[in-house]
Each structure stands twice: as C-alpha cells, then as structure tokens.
Motif scaffolding. Structure first.
Motif, PDB file in Angstrom:
ATOM      1  N   ALA A 157      18.325   0.902  -6.388  1.00  0.00           N
ATOM      2  CA  ALA A 157      16.915   1.029  -6.005  1.00  0.00           C
ATOM      3  C   ALA A 157      16.057  -0.046  -6.653  1.00  0.00           C
ATOM      4  O   ALA A 157      15.067  -0.490  -6.070  1.00  0.00           O
ATOM      5  N   ILE A 158      16.449  -0.460  -7.876  1.00  0.00           N
ATOM      6  CA  ILE A 158      15.620  -1.389  -8.652  1.00  0.00           C
ATOM      7  C   ILE A 158      16.522  -2.492  -9.203  1.00  0.00           C
ATOM      8  O   ILE A 158      17.494  -2.211  -9.895  1.00  0.00           O
ATOM      9  N   LEU A 177      13.041  -4.207  -4.859  1.00  0.00           N
ATOM     10  CA  LEU A 177      13.031  -2.744  -4.693  1.00  0.00           C
ATOM     11  C   LEU A 177      13.591  -2.384  -3.323  1.00  0.00           C
ATOM     12  O   LEU A 177      13.242  -3.012  -2.310  1.00  0.00           O
ATOM     13  N   ASP A 187      13.384  -0.339  -0.232  1.00  0.00           N
ATOM     14  CA  ASP A 187      12.223   0.313   0.389  1.00  0.00           C
ATOM     15  C   ASP A 187      12.614   1.725   0.836  1.00  0.00           C
ATOM     16  O   ASP A 187      13.205   1.910   1.908  1.00  0.00           O
ATOM     17  N   TYR A 201      15.246  -4.366   1.465  1.00  0.00           N
ATOM     18  CA  TYR A 201      14.703  -4.606   0.129  1.00  0.00           C
ATOM     19  C   TYR A 201      13.431  -5.446   0.228  1.00  0.00           C
ATOM     20  O   TYR A 201      13.273  -6.244   1.154  1.00  0.00           O
ATOM     21  N   VAL A 238       3.382  -4.594  -7.214  1.00  0.00           N
ATOM     22  CA  VAL A 238       4.283  -3.555  -7.728  1.00  0.00           C
ATOM     23  C   VAL A 238       3.517  -2.237  -7.882  1.00  0.00           C
ATOM     24  O   VAL A 238       4.019  -1.159  -7.523  1.00  0.00           O
ATOM     25  N   VAL A 280       9.022   2.804  -3.962  1.00  0.00           N
ATOM     26  CA  VAL A 280       9.861   3.369  -5.021  1.00  0.00           C
ATOM     27  C   VAL A 280       9.181   4.652  -5.481  1.00  0.00           C
ATOM     28  O   VAL A 280       7.954   4.713  -5.527  1.00  0.00           O
ATOM     29  N   ALA A 338      12.298   6.331 -12.025  1.00  0.00           N
ATOM     30  CA  ALA A 338      12.265   5.052 -11.297  1.00  0.00           C
ATOM     31  C   ALA A 338      10.871   4.429 -11.340  1.00  0.00           C
ATOM     32  O   ALA A 338      10.727   3.202 -11.418  1.00  0.00           O
ATOM     33  N   THR A 380      10.166   0.767 -12.926  1.00  0.00           N
ATOM     34  CA  THR A 380       9.499  -0.230 -12.070  1.00  0.00           C
ATOM     35  C   THR A 380       8.230  -0.749 -12.735  1.00  0.00           C
ATOM     36  O   THR A 380       7.943  -1.957 -12.692  1.00  0.00           O
TER      37      THR A 380
END
Ligand code: MRU
Length: 348
Positions: free
Chosen positions: A5-6, A15, A17, A27, A36, A45, A50, A54
């Motif tokens: 995911a990250i 990230l 999506d 992504y 962000v 995210v 998470a 992020t």
C-alpha cells in the motif's frame, strides 16, 4: 503478498489507490506533502497505522521540498508541514503520533545541518513503517491462542469489520492478522466480512486481501451481522481501532459499536486489535475522541451512482465509540490486555 500500500523509492512516495480496488490496481506517486495530506483526506490511503506511516513519509517529502539551507529553517518548514498533515483526518491517533515522533526526532540539537535533519526525517519514517510491521506480526502471534483450531467441516468462524489488513497498516494487518495468522498456523478459520458501508472497505478491500491470501471468507451486509451470529455460530469478533482511550473505550469504523452490542447479546468474545501506537493515554474516555464527519456524498452515492432521492438529509459519522464494557480484550503487540482497562492499559 504481491502488493504494497505504501512504498518509498528514491524520494518518491507511492500509494496504492485504495479507492479503485478491487477491480483496478493503480498507484499514485507523490512528491508534495500537501498532496499527501489530500490523499489521506480522500482515502487514497486509509486505516489508522497506514495513515500514520503515510504522514511520516509526507514529512520526508516536506523535508525534500524545503529550500531552507539551515537546520533551523528546515525545522520551521517541517512544523508548517506537520500542521497541514494534522488536518487530514481527526480520529485515528496514529496520524498525530507519527507526526510527533518525526518532530521530536528532528528537534534534537545534534543535527546541525539541514541535510542531517532531512536524513533524520526519512530515517524516522522508515522506522515507523518497520515498527508497525513488527507490531502487526507480534499481534498475530499474541492472538493465536485465542483462536480455536476448528476442523475442515466446522471451521472457526470469525466476524471482521471494515479493513484492517496490509492495506490499512503497511504489512500483515491487525484484526485481519488474527485471522490470517491462524490460517497460516494451520487452523481452520472462516472469516465473515462485514461489507462496511458507506465506503465498503470490507466488501472491496478485505475480501480482496483474503482472496489473495487464500483464506476462506463470506461477505455479508452490515445488517446481517446479528443474524449470522445467531445462526451460523461465530466464535469471536475482531475489529481494529482508530483510537483507544485510557479507559479502553474504542473509536473504530462506524458499525463497530452495533457489532459489540450484538456480540454481547450472543455471548461472543469481542476483541479490539491494534498496535500500541493507537492507544491514546492522553484521552480519558470515548466522549473525548473527535468523530470524523465525512461528506454526505459517501452515503448518497456508491461510486458515481446516486442511490438516494435528490436533496435528502444525510449524517455520515465515519467512526463510533464502543464502550470498554463491551470489549472482551484488546490485543496488542505487547500482549493481550483484559479489563480493568484503566489499570491494565496504564501498566502496558
Ligand atoms: O475510514 P478508514 O477506512 O480509515 O477506517 C479504518 C478503520 O476504522 C479501521 O478499523 C482502523 O483504522 C484500524 S486499521 C488496522
């Protein structure tokens, strides 16, 4: 696991999506911390751990973006960036926890050049990612004794809400990790996955993750949970958390409270699962936790399709508070915490 995911590569935050899952795996690359903050807000995210990870990488981008050549100037720019990121979402404490960790690390006067401060910000973001990953793994181990072995014809049926898998945490997951760790350990488990209106994190994300991990599961609508408890025999409920107060009251995805009440009515153990980064000892009880109100469109529409009449009045609280008295235990990386939570969380 074939997705992450990250990701951080060469100064770019990538990230997955999550708005497009499960049918599109795409992504988005970020080089601006303000974008962000927006990604967290619109839920590219999501999931408490998470969001924290992020935000920490958002700070690493802010450090890169800053033109300041002095450590002091850069610290000031990072303060500005943290203020922007803090506004992204209010309920998950991991966002604030991660930002505070980054700010505390760069406040160290040992770092006298801007480049040294930049390196520290990135190192802290990586450290937070790694910490959450390790915590998630230990959570799975700590939970194993709580999950009955099951047999192929009568697996241990576990009810799960929202999405708490690798997508929500970076890797492994929290409440979902209880299920996947048991599966990996050779136990026979079957997950009942609440679809989790309005954003459908269960139907879209949890089902997608369980499918890839080969864990047997059934998606149900939220309103079916009590019926399933009464008829199919749920052995335990597992849910994540966005903020646990010092007395054990827990903020989690809307619908969690209802599940806890139904679990109590059926005598089913109800476990809240999360890393200690989600415990907020500065908040005495659930009434002091801010519940995010999200846009009405999430209720009136499913993707582009409007499902309500024009102009309808909507309330969209994204989280609810489950009072501690309905929680059997809180499963963390440091151990399983039982009531009385005020004493036992403080000891933790
Ligand atoms: O609005 P979301 O999708 O960010 O909400 C997620 C949840 O409520 C999760 O249960 C919680 O963050 C725990 S994630 C391990």
């Amino acid at each position: 696991m074939t997705y992450r995911a990250i990701q951080w590569t060469n100064g770019v935050l990538r990230l997955l999506d999550q708005r497009l899952l499960p049918h599109t795996v795409a992504y988005i690359d970020y080089v601006d911390y303000r974008e962000v903050a927006e990604a967290i807000k619109v839920m590219v995210v999501r999931g408490a751990p998470a969001i924290g990870i992020t935000a920490a990488y958002g700070m690493a981008l802010a450090a890169q973006q800053s033109h300041s050549s002095s450590a002091e100037g850069l610290r000031a720019d990072l303060g500005t960036a943290a203020a922007v990121l803090r506004q992204a979402r209010p309920t998950a404490v991991n966002l604030f926890w991660a930002l505070e960790r980054v700010l505390a690390r760069v406040a160290n006067p040992d770092w006298v050049t801007a480049d040294a401060v930049r390196a520290e910000v990135l190192a802290e973001a990586h450290a937070i990612y790694e910490l959450e990953k390790q915590s998630n793994f230990k959570i799975g181990q700590n939970a194993l004794p709580l999950v009955p072995q099951g047999v192929p014809d009568a697996p241990t049926r576990i009810l799960h809400h929202c999405n708490t898998g690798p997508l929500a945490t970076g890797e492994y997951g929290t409440a979902l990790r209880v299920i996947t760790a048991a599966h990996e350990a050779g136990k026979y488990v079957h997950a009942y996955v609440d679809e989790t209106r309005p954003r459908l994190q269960g139907a879209r994300l949890t089902a997608w993750e369980l499918q890839q991990m080969g864990v047997p599961h059934t998606v149900i609508v939220d309103g079916a949970a009590a019926h399933v408890m009464r008829t199919v025999g749920i052995a335990l409920c597992v849910v994540g958390c966005d903020r646990v107060a010092a007395n054990g009251d827990t903020a989690n995805k809307i619908g969690t409270y209802m599940l806890a009440l139904a679990a109590r009515a059926h005598g089913i153990p109800f476990y809240v699962v999360g890393p200690t980064s989600t415990i907020d000892m500065a908040v005495a009880g659930g009434d002091d936790i801010q519940i995010e109100a999200r846009p009405a469109r999430e209720v009136t529409h499913i993707r582009e399709c409007q499902i309500t009449p024009d102009g309808v009045q909507v309330a969209n609280p994204a989280f609810d508070i489950t009072p501690a008295r309905y929680i059997t235990a809180i499963i963390t990386e440091k151990g399983v915490v039982y009531p009385p939570f005020t004493e036992n969380l403080a000891r933790l």
